[in-house]
Design a protein around this motif. Sequence first.
Motif, PDB file in Angstrom:
ATOM      1  N   VAL A  16       2.747 -10.425   8.804  1.00 28.42           N
ATOM      2  CA  VAL A  16       3.829  -9.479   9.080  1.00 28.42           C
ATOM      3  C   VAL A  16       3.472  -8.150   8.441  1.00 28.42           C
ATOM      4  N   ARG A  17       3.620  -7.068   9.193  1.00 33.25           N
ATOM      5  CA  ARG A  17       3.398  -5.740   8.641  1.00 33.25           C
ATOM      6  C   ARG A  17       4.676  -4.921   8.764  1.00 33.25           C
ATOM      7  N   PHE A  18       4.982  -4.168   7.714  1.00 30.59           N
ATOM      8  CA  PHE A  18       6.202  -3.362   7.708  1.00 30.59           C
ATOM      9  C   PHE A  18       5.940  -2.035   7.006  1.00 30.59           C
ATOM     10  N   LYS A  19       6.778  -1.058   7.309  1.00 36.78           N
ATOM     11  CA  LYS A  19       6.651   0.261   6.698  1.00 36.78           C
ATOM     12  C   LYS A  19       8.000   0.711   6.174  1.00 36.78           C
ATOM     13  N   THR A  75      13.227  -2.088  11.637  1.00 27.53           N
ATOM     14  CA  THR A  75      13.529  -2.342  13.053  1.00 27.53           C
ATOM     15  C   THR A  75      12.268  -2.920  13.696  1.00 27.53           C
ATOM     16  N   THR A  76      12.327  -3.188  14.981  1.00 29.13           N
ATOM     17  CA  THR A  76      11.141  -3.694  15.680  1.00 29.13           C
ATOM     18  C   THR A  76      10.033  -2.644  15.730  1.00 29.13           C
ATOM     19  N   GLU A  77      10.353  -1.393  15.409  1.00 25.55           N
ATOM     20  CA  GLU A  77       9.335  -0.345  15.365  1.00 25.55           C
ATOM     21  C   GLU A  77       8.641  -0.272  14.005  1.00 25.55           C
ATOM     22  N   THR A  78       9.321  -0.732  12.960  1.00 24.46           N
ATOM     23  CA  THR A  78       8.736  -0.648  11.613  1.00 24.46           C
ATOM     24  C   THR A  78       8.372  -2.013  11.048  1.00 24.46           C
ATOM     25  N   THR A  81       0.842  -1.190   0.000  1.00 26.42           N
ATOM     26  CA  THR A  81       0.000   0.000   0.000  1.00 26.42           C
ATOM     27  C   THR A  81       0.877   1.240   0.000  1.00 26.42           C
ATOM     28  N   PRO A  82       1.071   1.864  -1.149  1.00 26.01           N
ATOM     29  CA  PRO A  82       1.855   3.109  -1.182  1.00 26.01           C
ATOM     30  C   PRO A  82       1.050   4.270  -0.594  1.00 26.01           C
ATOM     31  N   ILE A  83       1.714   5.090   0.203  1.00 27.90           N
ATOM     32  CA  ILE A  83       1.108   6.298   0.752  1.00 27.90           C
ATOM     33  C   ILE A  83       1.684   7.464  -0.039  1.00 27.90           C
ATOM     34  N   LEU A  84       0.952   7.897  -1.060  1.00 25.20           N
ATOM     35  CA  LEU A  84       1.475   8.880  -2.006  1.00 25.20           C
ATOM     36  C   LEU A  84       0.726  10.205  -1.960  1.00 25.20           C
ATOM     37  N   LEU A 130       5.713   3.295   1.981  1.00 29.79           N
ATOM     38  CA  LEU A 130       5.159   2.091   1.368  1.00 29.79           C
ATOM     39  C   LEU A 130       4.906   1.085   2.474  1.00 29.79           C
ATOM     40  N   ASN A 131       3.633   0.801   2.755  1.00 26.90           N
ATOM     41  CA  ASN A 131       3.261  -0.151   3.784  1.00 26.90           C
ATOM     42  C   ASN A 131       3.065  -1.529   3.172  1.00 26.90           C
ATOM     43  N   GLY A 132       3.536  -2.532   3.859  1.00 25.50           N
ATOM     44  CA  GLY A 132       3.423  -3.885   3.349  1.00 25.50           C
ATOM     45  C   GLY A 132       2.810  -4.830   4.354  1.00 25.50           C
ATOM     46  N   GLU A 133       2.073  -5.810   3.845  1.00 26.51           N
ATOM     47  CA  GLU A 133       1.539  -6.891   4.683  1.00 26.51           C
ATOM     48  C   GLU A 133       1.882  -8.215   4.029  1.00 26.51           C
ATOM     49  N   LEU A 134       2.474  -9.094   4.809  1.00 25.94           N
ATOM     50  CA  LEU A 134       2.955 -10.393   4.344  1.00 25.94           C
ATOM     51  C   LEU A 134       2.177 -11.464   5.105  1.00 25.94           C
ATOM     52  N   VAL A 135       1.481 -12.343   4.385  1.00 23.83           N
ATOM     53  CA  VAL A 135       0.729 -13.429   5.017  1.00 23.83           C
ATOM     54  C   VAL A 135       1.353 -14.752   4.575  1.00 23.83           C
ATOM     55  N   MET A 136       1.852 -15.516   5.546  1.00 21.85           N
ATOM     56  CA  MET A 136       2.572 -16.756   5.244  1.00 21.85           C
ATOM     57  C   MET A 136       1.852 -17.949   5.863  1.00 21.85           C
ATOM     58  N   ASP A 137       1.505 -18.895   5.030  1.00 13.63           N
ATOM     59  CA  ASP A 137       0.877 -20.127   5.499  1.00 13.63           C
ATOM     60  C   ASP A 137       1.977 -21.142   5.834  1.00 13.63           C
ATOM     61  N   ILE A 138       2.804 -20.783   6.821  1.00 16.34           N
ATOM     62  CA  ILE A 138       3.992 -21.569   7.173  1.00 16.34           C
ATOM     63  C   ILE A 138       4.086 -21.641   8.696  1.00 16.34           C
ATOM     64  N   HIS A 139       4.495 -22.776   9.220  1.00  6.91           N
ATOM     65  CA  HIS A 139       4.685 -22.932  10.670  1.00  6.91           C
ATOM     66  C   HIS A 139       6.142 -22.665  11.027  1.00  6.91           C
ATOM     67  N   PHE A 140       6.346 -21.960  12.158  1.00  8.06           N
ATOM     68  CA  PHE A 140       7.685 -21.682  12.653  1.00  8.06           C
ATOM     69  C   PHE A 140       7.801 -22.164  14.103  1.00  8.06           C
ATOM     70  N   ALA A 141       8.887 -22.851  14.401  1.00  6.04           N
ATOM     71  CA  ALA A 141       9.121 -23.366  15.749  1.00  6.04           C
ATOM     72  C   ALA A 141       9.656 -22.270  16.655  1.00  6.04           C
ATOM     73  N   SER A 142       9.635 -22.534  17.948  1.00  6.79           N
ATOM     74  CA  SER A 142      10.172 -21.587  18.920  1.00  6.79           C
ATOM     75  C   SER A 142      11.627 -21.280  18.606  1.00  6.79           C
TER      76      SER A 142
END
Length: 503
Positions: free
Chosen positions: A125-128, A82-85, A39-42, A50-62
């Motif tokens: 996952v969401r990122f900016k 970073t952990t903020e973005t 999603t571009p913020i223009l 540019l905001n992004g959303e990532l959807v993964m149909d994957i399992h992750f272990a501890s």
Amino acid sequence: MIWTKAFALSLQLACAATCAPKASSPVNSTLPSIDVELTPILDVENNTSLNGELVMDIHFASNETLLVLPLEMANAPSAQYTTETLEAWDRLGQLKLIQSDGTGSDSQPSRFWAVQRATQGPVVVRFKAKPRQIDPDVMVGPLFDIRANGDGLLGSTWALVPLPPDDTAEYQFSLRWNLKHSPQDAKAAWTWGEGPAPVTINGTSATFLYTFWAVGSMSTYPGDSDSEPLSPDYSMYWLEQPPFDVDATAAFVDKFFNYSSIFWKDTSGEPYRVFIRRNQETGTGGTALLRSFTFGWHDANSTTQDRLELLLSHEITHNWPQLNDVNAAGTRYTEGTAEYYSLRLLWRNNQISTETYLLEAYYLNPYVNLTDEDAYNQAWETRQAQRIPYGRGLIYLTNVDAQMRAISDGTESLDTIVLELLDICRASSSQCTEAGLLKLLDKHLGQGAVEEYHTVGTGQPLIQPLPDSLGPCFEVVETQTGPSVFQWRFKNGKDASSEGCQI
């Protein structure tokens, strides 16, 4: 055209000529899915993102690594979240991420995010990302980073989207664009297809990451009034009007790409996309990735049509001949073949004159006696060192061509070796190596050719073009000493435009 190391770190890793997927829209795939929405913020003044959303149909272990993103590719920075973005959730709620920096599988400095607990259900996952702010005096690097141009953004997916670290696993990827915060006339384009509707492709992470994109108020070729391109699914995109004739440039690329596809026996039918970027810093150049490349312009003075066309043909040629060795010797081959065949195929296709073959630039380079390794290591500190693999590779391959024509009485040439190696690469990427090239040199020219290959890489003695290296109508002349400069010249009485002169 100037990105020796960048290409070694991108297109070689992506196995551009051998690992590209079929550009289709897979359905009902049994592969795990990774869906990306951008999603571009223009429409916010001075706050483009540019905001992004990532959807993964994957399992992750501890404690398993969830994502990795290079911090930089060669000297081009990524979004560097970073952990903020960057944050993540699953069915149980927000995931606590453990962030660390290290070296990725592609040898690049990278940032990793691990999950503190095992995941349940799809992971979101969401990122900016923000466009890179440029110091006009910075040295131009590879065109991977995220840039603002006009009313839009462009860059590489490699710099933008973090993915799981397994670069051998296959996934079904989809990319869609949400243009609700973009101008009404906004368009979106990606190497594998145009948006905003989702484009789906199967492959490894390289399939998805080693690509380019652009979004915003964008001009395109072919436009509504343009004729049908020679090359299927070929397009060019730009966010700011360049100082050169874009339609003429796009037609030039189309003609050369079409001719080159026939020479390289490329029947894939995959798309081919070209992105044009305005560089805020002084300088021009281009960078190739899978089935696409981006080239940059700075101003009218640095962008003549002749220079531009040579740059573009070089980047196009990177689509085929390559080695998977990410090292100095691999760079000499990939950049040398891009120089050699961009010039040779332009010549054969009557898109350049014979006079374009000049050698002064290589011989006047003060780093002409550097080893391949030293030139590779200094590529991002010294522009002239960066150029060594291009000129040295071109002259070396021209000499191999002359040797092949001599021993076969003109029935074989460098084409024989390079096309044979490309067949090997298409059949098995693990065999697409320097060792595979040396085996072919030994097969066709003998062990002496292998020894010569290694000697050339030392930079001592100075490589010289063989007397018949450009064909029967030319001679090699030393035009200057201290330093020595060699050039090809027409032999007296020869007509360079005759069919017998073109090889």
